[in-house]
Scaffold this motif. Structure first.
Motif, mmCIF file in Angstrom:
data_model
loop_
_atom_site.group_PDB
_atom_site.id
_atom_site.type_symbol
_atom_site.label_atom_id
_atom_site.label_comp_id
_atom_site.label_asym_id
_atom_site.label_seq_id
_atom_site.Cartn_x
_atom_site.Cartn_y
_atom_site.Cartn_z
ATOM 1 N N ALA A 3 40.398 32.252 43.440
ATOM 2 C CA ALA A 3 41.772 32.800 43.930
ATOM 3 C C ALA A 3 42.542 33.546 42.809
ATOM 4 O O ALA A 3 43.125 34.599 42.790
ATOM 5 C CB ALA A 3 42.747 31.790 44.354
ATOM 6 N N ARG A 4 42.518 32.821 41.611
ATOM 7 C CA ARG A 4 43.007 33.518 40.409
ATOM 8 C C ARG A 4 42.351 34.799 39.972
ATOM 9 O O ARG A 4 43.036 35.959 39.807
ATOM 10 C CB ARG A 4 42.772 32.742 39.031
ATOM 11 C CG ARG A 4 43.917 31.648 39.031
ATOM 12 C CD ARG A 4 43.528 30.898 37.709
ATOM 13 N NE ARG A 4 44.085 29.357 38.035
ATOM 14 C CZ ARG A 4 45.347 28.879 37.745
ATOM 15 N NH1 ARG A 4 46.413 29.823 37.440
ATOM 16 N NH2 ARG A 4 45.798 27.904 38.225
ATOM 17 N N ARG A 5 41.102 34.932 40.039
ATOM 18 C CA ARG A 5 40.272 36.081 39.844
ATOM 19 C C ARG A 5 40.641 37.286 40.753
ATOM 20 O O ARG A 5 40.896 38.469 40.478
ATOM 21 C CB ARG A 5 38.654 35.952 39.694
ATOM 22 C CG ARG A 5 38.227 35.592 38.581
ATOM 23 C CD ARG A 5 36.952 35.530 38.277
ATOM 24 N NE ARG A 5 36.217 36.720 38.888
ATOM 25 C CZ ARG A 5 34.916 36.365 39.377
ATOM 26 N NH1 ARG A 5 34.050 35.261 39.177
ATOM 27 N NH2 ARG A 5 34.260 37.338 39.711
ATOM 28 N N MET A 6 40.892 36.777 42.217
ATOM 29 C CA MET A 6 40.972 37.752 43.080
ATOM 30 C C MET A 6 42.422 38.240 42.801
ATOM 31 O O MET A 6 42.582 39.478 43.187
ATOM 32 C CB MET A 6 41.045 37.076 44.500
ATOM 33 C CG MET A 6 40.937 38.226 45.578
ATOM 34 S SD MET A 6 40.203 37.299 46.891
ATOM 35 C CE MET A 6 40.906 38.713 48.114
ATOM 36 N N ARG A 7 43.280 37.311 42.169
ATOM 37 C CA ARG A 7 44.737 37.850 42.246
ATOM 38 C C ARG A 7 44.872 38.790 40.923
ATOM 39 O O ARG A 7 45.485 39.944 41.250
ATOM 40 C CB ARG A 7 45.960 36.763 41.728
ATOM 41 C CG ARG A 7 47.267 36.877 41.647
ATOM 42 C CD ARG A 7 47.939 35.861 40.949
ATOM 43 N NE ARG A 7 47.306 35.508 39.671
ATOM 44 C CZ ARG A 7 47.322 34.864 38.647
ATOM 45 N NH1 ARG A 7 47.961 33.443 39.208
ATOM 46 N NH2 ARG A 7 46.498 34.470 37.597
ATOM 47 N N ASP A 8 44.049 38.599 40.010
ATOM 48 C CA ASP A 8 43.803 39.553 39.020
ATOM 49 C C ASP A 8 43.308 40.983 39.309
ATOM 50 O O ASP A 8 43.928 41.959 38.799
ATOM 51 C CB ASP A 8 42.928 38.946 37.827
ATOM 52 C CG ASP A 8 43.675 38.025 37.100
ATOM 53 O OD1 ASP A 8 44.827 37.588 37.335
ATOM 54 O OD2 ASP A 8 42.831 37.314 36.393
ATOM 55 N N MET A 9 42.172 40.773 40.130
ATOM 56 C CA MET A 9 41.685 42.028 40.806
ATOM 57 C C MET A 9 42.710 42.868 41.649
ATOM 58 O O MET A 9 42.645 44.207 41.547
ATOM 59 C CB MET A 9 40.455 41.744 41.512
ATOM 60 C CG MET A 9 39.160 41.170 40.723
ATOM 61 S SD MET A 9 37.724 40.808 41.743
ATOM 62 C CE MET A 9 37.151 42.460 42.108
ATOM 63 N N ILE A 10 43.362 42.040 42.412
ATOM 64 C CA ILE A 10 44.510 42.908 43.364
ATOM 65 C C ILE A 10 45.410 43.439 42.379
ATOM 66 O O ILE A 10 45.926 44.639 42.610
ATOM 67 C CB ILE A 10 44.907 41.960 44.200
ATOM 68 C CG1 ILE A 10 43.953 41.367 45.402
ATOM 69 C CG2 ILE A 10 46.345 42.533 44.789
ATOM 70 C CD1 ILE A 10 44.400 40.378 46.332
ATOM 71 N N GLN A 11 45.925 42.968 41.265
ATOM 72 C CA GLN A 11 46.846 43.443 40.561
ATOM 73 C C GLN A 11 46.287 44.780 39.851
ATOM 74 O O GLN A 11 47.122 45.802 39.669
ATOM 75 C CB GLN A 11 47.075 42.379 39.202
ATOM 76 C CG GLN A 11 48.350 41.358 39.749
ATOM 77 C CD GLN A 11 49.594 42.227 40.053
ATOM 78 O OE1 GLN A 11 49.783 43.391 39.481
ATOM 79 N NE2 GLN A 11 50.292 41.763 41.083
ATOM 80 N N ASP A 12 45.026 44.679 39.409
ATOM 81 C CA ASP A 12 44.272 45.873 38.865
ATOM 82 C C ASP A 12 44.207 46.804 39.755
ATOM 83 O O ASP A 12 44.442 48.135 39.361
ATOM 84 C CB ASP A 12 43.094 45.305 38.242
ATOM 85 C CG ASP A 12 43.088 44.292 37.013
ATOM 86 O OD1 ASP A 12 44.101 44.658 36.306
ATOM 87 O OD2 ASP A 12 42.103 43.820 36.743
ATOM 88 N N LEU A 13 43.811 46.425 41.086
ATOM 89 C CA LEU A 13 44.008 47.525 42.076
ATOM 90 C C LEU A 13 45.350 48.270 42.265
ATOM 91 O O LEU A 13 45.399 49.495 42.347
ATOM 92 C CB LEU A 13 43.219 47.174 43.299
ATOM 93 C CG LEU A 13 42.565 47.557 44.111
ATOM 94 C CD1 LEU A 13 41.371 48.541 43.399
ATOM 95 C CD2 LEU A 13 42.178 47.044 45.479
ATOM 96 N N LEU A 14 46.136 47.502 42.161
ATOM 97 C CA LEU A 14 47.616 48.118 42.442
ATOM 98 C C LEU A 14 47.954 48.673 41.168
ATOM 99 O O LEU A 14 48.521 49.678 41.515
ATOM 100 C CB LEU A 14 48.460 46.815 42.561
ATOM 101 C CG LEU A 14 49.048 46.309 43.941
ATOM 102 C CD1 LEU A 14 49.891 45.273 43.895
ATOM 103 C CD2 LEU A 14 49.724 47.504 44.469
#
Ligand code: ADP
Length: 364
Positions: free
Chosen positions: A187-198
């Protein structure tokens, strides 16, 4: 001039030529101009020009009237014509006042060159660019919406996993706790990826117009961010004179920050040395960020600029694979391009171009 010799001269001119009177009638037309219109000169001479233009004859006639009234030539006018079979073609025309022996303007001489092929190619290019811009816009829109909307359900997953870990810690065996730990990490990794995508979808959308920018100022701002890493690694940074370019200062700072950050992160066994320089080429400057790090294999030169593309595991080097994709977006938004050359274990040189805007400035 005798009719016969006039025709010979007319037909020896490589462009299409015709004479018009003040009433927009064709008085005389060269053989190959007539042929392009699918007729013989005698079928055209004496006829109104409108018959040879598909629908904008009125608009074109305004140019002729200007030539007649001002007595000055008009050049480079793009006109569309139509042949007897209905085939349309584009011409670039020059219109020159047609004077009688006494100097009175009695019409217009038109020289025309068929540029249909070029117009078709330009039209294709415009269409392709439009399509590409459209699909880029769609992709960005998708990234923005998806990353924004994904945040909420992800927060839910993460907080329930956390709740499970806290409240049921004593009821779960070691294996179950390990599974929960993996779920939490995911979940943390996904949160980071979403942040990066944004972050990626927002980069370069700054509405500030591209202005005159002293690139060494952007570099200095980037180096202030990187100071802790430079100090920790004892890195040596060499900066040559840098130019004034046209671009967005904040974006260029981000660009330097990502590229120099990578040069420091992917350092080899020796002390990191980074050289930053620029040289002019035509209407652009080519910037170079050179390091003595681990290097990149040639087969990976292209893909490292794509979203989430990494060549190493997170354990080896932290990161998300988004940095260079952001660099590419910034450079392209600012009217340049980016590429890399490298040899494994010897180091890499990242290059990008930006439009020139004046001369070199001193760095401090
Ligand atoms: P990240 O550093 O987060 O992985 P980047 O998009 O910045 O993402 O870089 C993509 C990949 O390109 C990196 O994972 C790394 O393998 C490679 N790379 C980038 N810069 C360098 C460099 N200066 N030297 C060697 N490899 C590099």
């Amino acid at each position: 001039m005798e009719e016969e010799s006039q025709r010979i001269i007319f037909d020896s001119i490589p462009a299409f030529v015709w004479l018009k009177d003040r009433e927009n009638r064709i008085l005389k037309i060269s053989n190959h101009a007539a042929r392009a219109l699918g007729r013989t000169p005698s079928e055209i001479e004496g006829r109104p020009t409108e018959e040879f233009y598909p629908d904008e004859a009125g608009k074109y006639w305004a140019d002729d009237l200007e030539v007649i009234h001002c007595g000055e030539p008009k050049r480079g006018i793009i006109e569309q014509m139509v042949s007897a079979s209905g085939e349309k073609f584009w011409c670039r025309t020059d219109k020159i006042p047609y004077r009688s022996v006494s100097g009175e303007i009695i019409g217009v001489i038109v020289f025309a060159i068929d540029i249909t092929e070029r117009m078709v190619a330009e039209d294709e290019l415009r269409k392709k660019t439009f399509e590409l811009e459209g699909s880029n816009r769609d992709l960005e829109h998708f990234a923005r919406i998806a990353s924004h909307d994904l945040q909420e359900p992800l927060r839910m997953v993460a907080s329930y996993v956390e709740l499970l870990e806290h409240q049921y810690k004593n009821c779960l065996d070691a294996q179950a706790l390990e599974y929960l730990h993996f779920a939490d990490e995911g979940a943390r990794r996904m949160r980071d990826m979403i942040q990066d995508l944004l972050d990626y979808s927002r980069t370069g959308n700054d509405p500030a117009p591209l202005g005159r920018m002293e690139s060494h100022m952007a570099l200095e701002a980037a180096l202030r961010f990187l100071e802790p890493a430079v100090a920790q690694l004892g890195a040596e940074i060499t900066i040559s004179e840098l130019p004034v370019v046209r671009g967005n200062g904040q974006q260029l700072t981000r660009l330097f920050q990502n590229l120099i950050g990578n040069a420091l992160k992917y350092h080899g066994s020796s002390k990191p040395r980074v050289q930053i320089s620029a040289r002019p080429e035509g209407s652009h400057w080519i910037f170079r960020i050179r390091d003595n790090g681990i290097g990149i294999e040639e087969k990976d030169f292209g893909r490292i600029f794509d979203l989430f593309q990494r060549l190493h595991s997170r354990e080896e080097y932290p990161g998300s694979g988004m940095g260079l994709a952001i660099c590419k977006k910034i450079v392209e938004r600012n009217g340049g391009r980016i590429w890399v050359t490298s040899s494994l274990d010897e180091g890499s040189s990242f290059y990008f171009t930006l439009p020139a805007c004046g001369s070199l400035t001193k760095n401090t």
